[in-house]
Scaffold this motif. Structure first.
Motif, short mmCIF file in Angstrom:
data_model
loop_
_atom_site.label_atom_id
_atom_site.label_comp_id
_atom_site.label_asym_id
_atom_site.label_seq_id
_atom_site.Cartn_x
_atom_site.Cartn_y
_atom_site.Cartn_z
N GLN A 166 16.79 -48.69 29.19
CA GLN A 166 16.62 -48.61 27.74
C GLN A 166 15.66 -47.50 27.32
OE1 GLN A 166 15.39 -52.70 27.76
NE2 GLN A 166 13.38 -52.22 26.94
N ALA A 167 15.43 -46.59 28.23
CA ALA A 167 14.56 -45.47 27.89
C ALA A 167 15.24 -44.58 26.88
CB ALA A 167 14.21 -44.68 29.14
N MET A 168 14.42 -43.91 26.12
CA MET A 168 14.94 -43.08 25.03
C MET A 168 15.53 -41.79 25.56
SD MET A 168 11.62 -43.03 25.91
CE MET A 168 11.05 -44.54 26.52
N GLY A 169 14.69 -40.87 25.93
CA GLY A 169 15.19 -39.55 26.31
C GLY A 169 15.69 -39.50 27.73
N GLY A 170 16.46 -38.47 28.03
CA GLY A 170 17.00 -38.30 29.37
C GLY A 170 15.90 -38.15 30.40
N ARG A 171 14.89 -37.38 30.03
CA ARG A 171 13.83 -37.13 30.99
C ARG A 171 13.05 -38.40 31.33
NH1 ARG A 171 10.01 -32.05 31.47
NH2 ARG A 171 8.37 -32.93 32.79
N ALA A 172 12.72 -39.16 30.29
CA ALA A 172 12.01 -40.42 30.52
C ALA A 172 12.85 -41.36 31.37
CB ALA A 172 11.68 -41.07 29.18
N ARG A 173 14.10 -41.37 31.05
CA ARG A 173 15.01 -42.24 31.79
C ARG A 173 15.03 -41.84 33.27
NH1 ARG A 173 20.44 -45.10 30.03
NH2 ARG A 173 20.92 -45.97 32.08
N LEU A 174 15.12 -40.55 33.50
CA LEU A 174 15.13 -40.07 34.88
C LEU A 174 13.85 -40.50 35.60
CD1 LEU A 174 16.31 -38.35 37.16
CD2 LEU A 174 15.25 -36.34 36.13
#
Lengths: 196, 196
Positions: free
Chosen positions: B76-84
């Motif tokens: 449920q992370a927002m941005g792609g980078r955070a998710r990664l």
DNA sequence: TGTCAACTTTACACGGTGTCAAGTTCAGCC
DNA sequence: GGCTGAACTTGACACCGTGTAAAGTTGACA
């Protein structure tokens, strides 16, 4: 019998080589003996154990393929980046050549000390190559500031592992060329200041 | 005997878990039985084969450690980078927990189809996670232009392999924290346009 | 009391590695 | 020609770990 191609010893080594290259799964001593046209015991006359046969086979391959010679170019490369690329290329092209035996050797790592040591030695040699490449980059002042030489070496060493080649090439289906360019690129991005 | 902690089955699973975690080398069925305070045959009463016992042990660990729950944040992370980053962190912290069993399972991959399949399944699940992270990056328009989604996924998937964790952590002596930051950093450099 | 399930004990088959001992074959040499 | 020694074969066997089989024990529950 039998025909006696010069010595049985090299026939056994060749048999081991080709059988392991064809891969399949588990190659037994008896398979190798049969392929070499020799009794199973004769194999033990030349090699004390399966592990030592495999180790001798890697040496046999290195000789046949003149591996040392091919590592030379990277050693005399001018800049760090060129050196890195040449090294990755040389090693990357070496992997598929020992992959068969390497796989068998890796498989018996934790059941056989002999095998563990032999493989560890090879990995140590690889690591030396990595360290040299890293040193060349550092000499150019191009090593990323947040990396020590050690860490950079570890990183490159891991990147270049046979397992990674195996995964990309055998499981993900990449071609050798794709593997090489991707890993070169990744190595540069991982270690160098100006990756562009 | 014996004392009968509720069921023998879970005692066996626990025994397998801890023995494999302590690692050492080759854990035999009889070792596990002994540690569980049960006869060797009793183990076969609950698990048809070594492979299936190991597989059951991984499930047992997943349950005990509530692995599913811990993977949620990254989803449920927002941005792609955070998710990664969250994904790498979640997986990276999961590895040491299944490493013991995983190692045993990997070791029997090419002698046991059952084991091969079970491990392949886990790796497929990992790959799904990688694909999702890559998709999130792509959605942000941050995926490197010279990478297809497939290639990027393969790359991340390989980067996150248990063997790479093993090599850096066990052979190169990196701490878990060092591993995590290095791999996060490397993943970003490998996949994203603006790595800085 | 009897029955059922869980477990134990003992024994064995199998596959693969490695060892042992007694042949066979053949080249080289007197 | 006949001997010797080296290279190899043949066949047997020990060891280890996995998995199977069968008969015996224990204890809970009806």
């Amino acid at each position: 019998m039998s025909s006696s191609n010069p010595n049985a010893r090299s026939r056994i080594l060749d048999a081991a080589w080709t059988l392991l290259e064809e891969g399949g799964s588990r190659v037994r001593m008896s398979d190798i003996a049969k392929a070499a046209g020799v009794s199973r015991q004769a194999v033990y006359l030349h090699f004390p154990s399966r592990a030592e046969l495999l180790i001798a086979t890697t040496r046999h391959i290195d000789e046949a393929k003149q591996v040392d010679a091919r590592l030379a170019p990277s050693r005399q490369a001018m800049g760090g980046r060129a050196r890195l690329e040449l090294f990755v290329e040389a090693w990357g092209n070496y992997i598929p050549e020992i992959y068969g035996v390497g796989r068998a050797l890796m498989a018996m790592q934790d059941s056989d000390e002999e095998a563990r040591k032999a493989w560890a030695d090879r990995m140590k040699a690889l690591r030396h190559g990595c360290a040299a490449a890293v040193a060349a980059i550092a000499a150019d002042g191009e090593l990323r500031a947040d990396l020590t030489g050690e860490k950079a070496t570890d990183l490159l060493w891991t990147l270049l592992s046979v397992r990674n080649w195996e995964q990309l090439t055998r499981e993900a289906g990449w071609s050798q060329a794709e593997y090489l360019t991707a890993v070169k690129d990744l190595a540069i991005r991982a270690l160098m200041k100006h990756a562009g």
